[in-house]
Design a protein around this motif. Structure first.
Motif, PDB file in Angstrom:
ATOM      1  N   HIS A   1      24.143  -9.532   5.489  1.00 24.87           N
ATOM      2  CA  HIS A   1      24.741 -10.864   5.606  1.00 24.87           C
ATOM      3  C   HIS A   1      23.920 -11.862   4.800  1.00 24.87           C
ATOM      4  CE1 HIS A   1      27.153 -14.022   7.316  1.00 24.87           C
ATOM      5  NE2 HIS A   1      26.065 -14.680   7.658  1.00 24.87           N
ATOM      6  N   MET A   2      24.457 -12.223   3.625  1.00 28.34           N
ATOM      7  CA  MET A   2      23.797 -13.216   2.775  1.00 28.34           C
ATOM      8  C   MET A   2      24.882 -14.112   2.193  1.00 28.34           C
ATOM      9  SD  MET A   2      20.857 -11.047   0.732  1.00 28.34           S
ATOM     10  CE  MET A   2      21.984  -9.857   0.001  1.00 28.34           C
ATOM     11  N   PRO A   3      24.560 -15.378   1.963  1.00 30.41           N
ATOM     12  CA  PRO A   3      25.546 -16.263   1.325  1.00 30.41           C
ATOM     13  C   PRO A   3      25.779 -15.839  -0.117  1.00 30.41           C
ATOM     14  CG  PRO A   3      23.437 -17.384   1.588  1.00 30.41           C
ATOM     15  CD  PRO A   3      23.308 -16.053   2.267  1.00 30.41           C
ATOM     16  N   GLY A   4      26.941 -16.148  -0.630  1.00 38.35           N
ATOM     17  CA  GLY A   4      27.266 -15.738  -1.997  1.00 38.35           C
ATOM     18  C   GLY A   4      27.605 -14.260  -2.011  1.00 38.35           C
ATOM     19  N   MET A   5      26.785 -13.496  -2.638  1.00 33.49           N
ATOM     20  CA  MET A   5      27.000 -12.060  -2.739  1.00 33.49           C
ATOM     21  C   MET A   5      26.389 -11.376  -1.504  1.00 33.49           C
ATOM     22  SD  MET A   5      25.915  -9.551  -5.859  1.00 33.49           S
ATOM     23  CE  MET A   5      27.408  -9.667  -6.832  1.00 33.49           C
ATOM     24  N   SER A   6      27.233 -10.754  -0.702  1.00 36.20           N
ATOM     25  CA  SER A   6      26.758 -10.086   0.514  1.00 36.20           C
ATOM     26  C   SER A   6      26.124  -8.743   0.180  1.00 36.20           C
ATOM     27  CB  SER A   6      27.927  -9.869   1.486  1.00 36.20           C
ATOM     28  OG  SER A   6      28.776  -8.847   0.982  1.00 36.20           O
ATOM     29  N   GLY A   7      25.456  -8.165   1.149  1.00 36.11           N
ATOM     30  CA  GLY A   7      24.913  -6.823   0.975  1.00 36.11           C
ATOM     31  C   GLY A   7      25.998  -5.812   0.661  1.00 36.11           C
TER      32      GLY A   7
ATOM     33  N   GLY B   1       0.804  -1.216   0.000  1.00 35.09           N
ATOM     34  CA  GLY B   1       0.000   0.000   0.000  1.00 35.09           C
ATOM     35  C   GLY B   1       0.838   1.267   0.000  1.00 35.09           C
ATOM     36  N   LEU B   2       2.056   1.177   0.475  1.00 36.53           N
ATOM     37  CA  LEU B   2       2.976   2.320   0.491  1.00 36.53           C
ATOM     38  C   LEU B   2       3.837   2.331  -0.771  1.00 36.53           C
ATOM     39  CD1 LEU B   2       4.101   4.673   2.281  1.00 36.53           C
ATOM     40  CD2 LEU B   2       5.811   3.032   3.098  1.00 36.53           C
ATOM     41  N   CYS B   3       4.202   1.131  -1.221  1.00 35.64           N
ATOM     42  CA  CYS B   3       5.096   0.977  -2.377  1.00 35.64           C
ATOM     43  C   CYS B   3       4.621  -0.176  -3.246  1.00 35.64           C
ATOM     44  CB  CYS B   3       6.515   0.631  -1.913  1.00 35.64           C
ATOM     45  SG  CYS B   3       7.328   1.898  -0.977  1.00 35.64           S
ATOM     46  N   ASP B   4       5.091  -0.167  -4.467  1.00 38.76           N
ATOM     47  CA  ASP B   4       5.014  -1.327  -5.344  1.00 38.76           C
ATOM     48  C   ASP B   4       6.271  -2.124  -4.998  1.00 38.76           C
ATOM     49  OD1 ASP B   4       4.777  -3.177  -7.363  1.00 38.76           O
ATOM     50  OD2 ASP B   4       5.276  -1.775  -8.967  1.00 38.76           O
ATOM     51  N   VAL B   5       6.106  -3.268  -4.347  1.00 40.66           N
ATOM     52  CA  VAL B   5       7.241  -3.988  -3.758  1.00 40.66           C
ATOM     53  C   VAL B   5       7.561  -5.266  -4.520  1.00 40.66           C
ATOM     54  CG1 VAL B   5       8.163  -5.003  -1.637  1.00 40.66           C
ATOM     55  CG2 VAL B   5       6.480  -3.180  -1.490  1.00 40.66           C
ATOM     56  N   GLU B   6       8.863  -5.465  -4.748  1.00 41.39           N
ATOM     57  CA  GLU B   6       9.375  -6.724  -5.272  1.00 41.39           C
ATOM     58  C   GLU B   6      10.331  -7.302  -4.248  1.00 41.39           C
ATOM     59  OE1 GLU B   6      10.620  -6.948  -9.362  1.00 41.39           O
ATOM     60  OE2 GLU B   6       9.830  -4.927  -9.699  1.00 41.39           O
ATOM     61  N   THR B   7      10.513  -8.610  -4.286  1.00 42.66           N
ATOM     62  CA  THR B   7      11.471  -9.245  -3.391  1.00 42.66           C
ATOM     63  C   THR B   7      12.440 -10.096  -4.208  1.00 42.66           C
ATOM     64  OG1 THR B   7       9.937 -11.089  -3.030  1.00 42.66           O
ATOM     65  CG2 THR B   7       9.949  -9.350  -1.375  1.00 42.66           C
ATOM     66  N   ASP B   8      13.684 -10.079  -3.771  1.00 47.03           N
ATOM     67  CA  ASP B   8      14.700 -10.970  -4.313  1.00 47.03           C
ATOM     68  C   ASP B   8      15.408 -11.604  -3.128  1.00 47.03           C
ATOM     69  OD1 ASP B   8      14.409 -10.741  -7.128  1.00 47.03           O
ATOM     70  OD2 ASP B   8      15.410  -8.798  -7.083  1.00 47.03           O
ATOM     71  N   TYR B   9      15.841 -12.846  -3.312  1.00 46.31           N
ATOM     72  CA  TYR B   9      16.415 -13.612  -2.212  1.00 46.31           C
ATOM     73  C   TYR B   9      17.916 -13.831  -2.346  1.00 46.31           C
ATOM     74  CZ  TYR B   9      11.417 -14.337  -1.864  1.00 46.31           C
ATOM     75  OH  TYR B   9      10.059 -14.120  -1.796  1.00 46.31           O
ATOM     76  N   ASP B  10      18.541 -13.181  -3.342  1.00 46.79           N
ATOM     77  CA  ASP B  10      19.999 -13.238  -3.470  1.00 46.79           C
ATOM     78  C   ASP B  10      20.468 -12.015  -4.252  1.00 46.79           C
ATOM     79  OD1 ASP B  10      20.545 -13.929  -6.430  1.00 46.79           O
ATOM     80  OD2 ASP B  10      19.162 -15.531  -5.846  1.00 46.79           O
ATOM     81  N   GLY B  11      21.751 -11.762  -4.169  1.00 44.62           N
ATOM     82  CA  GLY B  11      22.328 -10.561  -4.754  1.00 44.62           C
ATOM     83  C   GLY B  11      22.245 -10.500  -6.259  1.00 44.62           C
ATOM     84  N   GLU B  12      22.515 -11.615  -6.933  1.00 51.07           N
ATOM     85  CA  GLU B  12      22.467 -11.619  -8.399  1.00 51.07           C
ATOM     86  C   GLU B  12      21.080 -11.275  -8.907  1.00 51.07           C
ATOM     87  OE1 GLU B  12      24.858 -11.690 -10.560  1.00 51.07           O
ATOM     88  OE2 GLU B  12      26.439 -12.065  -9.097  1.00 51.07           O
ATOM     89  N   ALA B  13      20.057 -11.860  -8.290  1.00 54.76           N
ATOM     90  CA  ALA B  13      18.678 -11.561  -8.695  1.00 54.76           C
ATOM     91  C   ALA B  13      18.352 -10.094  -8.449  1.00 54.76           C
ATOM     92  CB  ALA B  13      17.702 -12.465  -7.943  1.00 54.76           C
ATOM     93  N   ALA B  14      18.832  -9.558  -7.330  1.00 54.68           N
ATOM     94  CA  ALA B  14      18.578  -8.154  -7.005  1.00 54.68           C
ATOM     95  C   ALA B  14      19.208  -7.236  -8.047  1.00 54.68           C
ATOM     96  CB  ALA B  14      19.116  -7.824  -5.615  1.00 54.68           C
ATOM     97  N   LEU B  15      20.429  -7.514  -8.429  1.00 55.77           N
ATOM     98  CA  LEU B  15      21.101  -6.680  -9.428  1.00 55.77           C
ATOM     99  C   LEU B  15      20.399  -6.772 -10.779  1.00 55.77           C
ATOM    100  CD1 LEU B  15      24.823  -7.335  -8.468  1.00 55.77           C
ATOM    101  CD2 LEU B  15      23.482  -5.256  -8.047  1.00 55.77           C
TER     102      LEU B  15
END
Length: 191
Positions: free
Chosen positions: A59-65, A29-43
């Motif tokens: 702190h995430m496995p693979g590609m960290s924040g 309701g505040l934002c149009d929100v998407e979620t990604d569960y790893d760094g590559e997907a986020a990029l």
């Protein structure tokens, strides 16, 4: 946000699905929100669409924040980044390219307030850039014939950029219409 306008675009990045989904739910309701569960997907999401605010776990496995932050900086990401993490901050964060830092657990109202604040900051920065670009475009539009403007690549790029900036500012700020109306009232052409 006005009912006719789209909402700011947020991306929640956390390797713990339940946590990412909970933050996304808090922003409904505040934002149009998407979620990604790893760094590559986020990029990949950031490459594909204009994202206004990213909530990023450190702190995430693979590609960290921290790795994602470095990639975002290299990509010249124009949105805002809020670190949302259980890692206690230390002096290392002083030079990191993020805009806010929330320590988990974060309650619903704090997440919403932080995102709203970052959208407002981005909205005003976007509006400032829009006014700069649009003032130049308008004076050229008022002073030069359409056939010259239509064939000028730099002018066309400014016109496209102006449209993008206006759309983003409207998405991020409630009071954009009044500010744009005031801008529109200023005469920029010769008498």
């Amino acid at each position: 946000m006005g009912a006719h306008e789209e909402l700011p675009r947020a991306l929640v990045v956390d390797d713990e699905r339940e946590v990412a989904d909970a933050y996304a739910l808090r922003l409904r309701g505040l934002c149009d929100v998407e979620t990604d569960y790893d760094g590559e997907a986020a990029l990949e999401t950031v490459r594909d669409r204009e994202i206004d605010v990213i909530l990023l776990d450190r702190h995430m496995p693979g590609m960290s924040g921290d790795d994602i932050l470095a990639e975002l900086a290299a990509m010249e990401f124009t949105g805002r980044v809020i670190m949302v993490t259980a890692i206690d901050p230390d002096f290392d964060i002083l030079d990191m390219p993020f805009d806010d830092y929330l320590c988990k657990p974060v309650d619903r109202e704090d997440v919403r307030a932080a995102v709203t604040q970052q959208c407002t900051i981005l909205g005003y920065a976007t509006l400032g850039e829009y006014f700069s670009v649009e003032a130049k475009r308008r004076v050229i539009a008022a002073e030069l014939p359409a056939e010259q403007r239509d064939s000028h690549e730099a002018y066309q790029r400014k016109q496209d950029r102006s449209r993008q900036l206006e759309q983003r500012a409207r998405r991020l700020l409630d009071e954009t219409t009044n500010l744009l109306d005031t801008f529109d009232e200023i005469a920029r052409e010769s008498g």
